[in-house]
Design an enzyme around this catalytic site. Structure first.
Site, PDB file in Angstrom:
ATOM      1  N   CYS A  84       5.992  -0.495   7.406  1.00 52.56           N
ATOM      2  CA  CYS A  84       5.638   0.726   6.692  1.00 52.56           C
ATOM      3  C   CYS A  84       6.829   1.149   5.847  1.00 52.56           C
ATOM      4  O   CYS A  84       7.955   1.159   6.342  1.00 52.56           O
ATOM      5  CB  CYS A  84       5.265   1.826   7.678  1.00 52.56           C
ATOM      6  N   LEU A  85       6.562   1.501   4.606  1.00 53.92           N
ATOM      7  CA  LEU A  85       7.643   1.940   3.721  1.00 53.92           C
ATOM      8  C   LEU A  85       8.299   3.218   4.248  1.00 53.92           C
ATOM      9  O   LEU A  85       9.443   3.498   3.902  1.00 53.92           O
ATOM     10  CB  LEU A  85       7.106   2.170   2.300  1.00 53.92           C
ATOM     11  N   HIS A 107      -2.368   7.298   7.592  1.00 51.04           N
ATOM     12  CA  HIS A 107      -1.403   8.199   6.940  1.00 51.04           C
ATOM     13  C   HIS A 107      -2.090   9.493   6.483  1.00 51.04           C
ATOM     14  O   HIS A 107      -1.505  10.573   6.575  1.00 51.04           O
ATOM     15  CB  HIS A 107      -0.780   7.536   5.701  1.00 51.04           C
ATOM     16  N   GLY A 143       0.840  -1.203   0.000  1.00 49.10           N
ATOM     17  CA  GLY A 143       0.000   0.000   0.000  1.00 49.10           C
ATOM     18  C   GLY A 143       0.862   1.235   0.000  1.00 49.10           C
ATOM     19  O   GLY A 143       2.064   1.164   0.315  1.00 49.10           O
TER      20      GLY A 143
HETATM   21  O1  GNR Z   1       4.025  -2.645   2.525  1.00 47.95           O
HETATM   22  C1  GNR Z   1       3.377  -2.561   3.564  1.00 47.95           C
HETATM   23  N1  GNR Z   1       3.092  -3.675   4.282  1.00 47.95           N
HETATM   24  C2  GNR Z   1       2.222  -3.705   5.348  1.00 47.95           C
HETATM   25  C3  GNR Z   1       2.209  -4.845   6.145  1.00 47.95           C
HETATM   26  C4  GNR Z   1       1.357  -4.946   7.202  1.00 47.95           C
HETATM   27  C5  GNR Z   1       0.484  -3.916   7.473  1.00 47.95           C
HETATM   28  C6  GNR Z   1       0.474  -2.779   6.705  1.00 47.95           C
HETATM   29  C7  GNR Z   1       1.331  -2.673   5.640  1.00 47.95           C
HETATM   30  S1  GNR Z   1       1.302  -1.246   4.641  1.00 47.95           S
HETATM   31  C8  GNR Z   1       2.934  -1.226   4.035  1.00 47.95           C
HETATM   32  C9  GNR Z   1       3.109  -0.151   2.981  1.00 47.95           C
HETATM   33  C10 GNR Z   1       2.953   1.207   3.618  1.00 47.95           C
HETATM   34  O2  GNR Z   1       3.771   1.715   4.336  1.00 47.95           O
HETATM   35  N2  GNR Z   1       1.837   1.836   3.398  1.00 47.95           N
HETATM   36  O3  GNR Z   1       1.614   3.024   3.969  1.00 47.95           O
HETATM   37 NI    NI Z   2       2.777   3.045   5.798  1.00 52.64          NI
END
Ligand code: GNR
Ligand code: NI
Length: 167
Positions: A91-92, A137, A46
């Site tokens: 989270c990225l 976010h 995501g």
């Molecule tokens: O890549 C993502 N993996 C994830 C794994 C478990 C719960 C939420 C996520 S979202 C994350 C990508 C991201 O940072 N989206 O904002």
């Molecule tokens: Ni995130």
């Protein structure tokens, strides 16, 4: 389509409240395309526009194993939450950190798609978690906000150090 650079915690730009999209036009579709490319390249499941420093209420998600089910949410609102569920989230914008967060197990979300058409989706499990993570976010919230102050402090110090070393 362009891969954009992702902001890293504790960047204050991640704390902005994203603004609703007034009209879903070609500029927004170009943003969606860049977000999808950035998410797939990362790779992540995501991405919220705020993570690439665009404070608009736009989210892309693809939780499928084939990476072939792109979902686009513009101005999303959660209209129903049921049950509780938790998985280790990443989270990225918080690279290398994985922690469990309590979320709703099932949600109903209303949003506009990339054509500006309203839709409603009921989601469970990983997709529901991902939608809740992305909607946070949009309100300037990051999953580490749910952790203890001590854990937050450790994560902030670790990432600040990484970022100093990366320059
Ligand atoms: O890549 C993502 N993996 C994830 C794994 C478990 C719960 C939420 C996520 S979202 C994350 C990508 C991201 O940072 N989206 O904002
Ligand atoms: Ni995130």
């Amino acid at each position: 389509m362009t891969v954009r650079s992702i902001l890293h915690y504790p960047d204050p730009r991640l704390r902005k409240k994203a603004q609703p999209v007034a009209v879903v036009n070609d500029d927004i579709r170009a943003l969606v395309d860049d977000m999808a490319e950035t998410m797939y390249q990362a790779p992540g499941i995501g991405l919220a526009a705020i993570q690439i420093d665009v404070p608009k209420r736009v989210v892309v998600i693809d939780c499928s194993t084939q990476r072939s089910d792109l979902k686009v949410f513009i101005n999303p609102v959660i209209t129903r939450r049921e049950g509780t569920y938790g998985i280790e989230e990443g989270c990225l914008s918080v690279p290398g950190i994985f922690e469990e967060v309590e979320r709703a197990h099932t949600i109903e979300v209303r949003a506009l798609d990339r054509d500006g058409k309203p839709f409603t989706l009921v989601a469970h499990d990983l997709l529901a978690v991902c939608i809740q993570h992305e909607l946070d976010h949009l309100d300037g919230k990051v999953f580490v906000d749910y952790l203890s102050r001590l854990k937050q402090q450790r994560i902030r110090k670790k990432l600040e150090k990484q970022q100093r070393l990366a320059i």
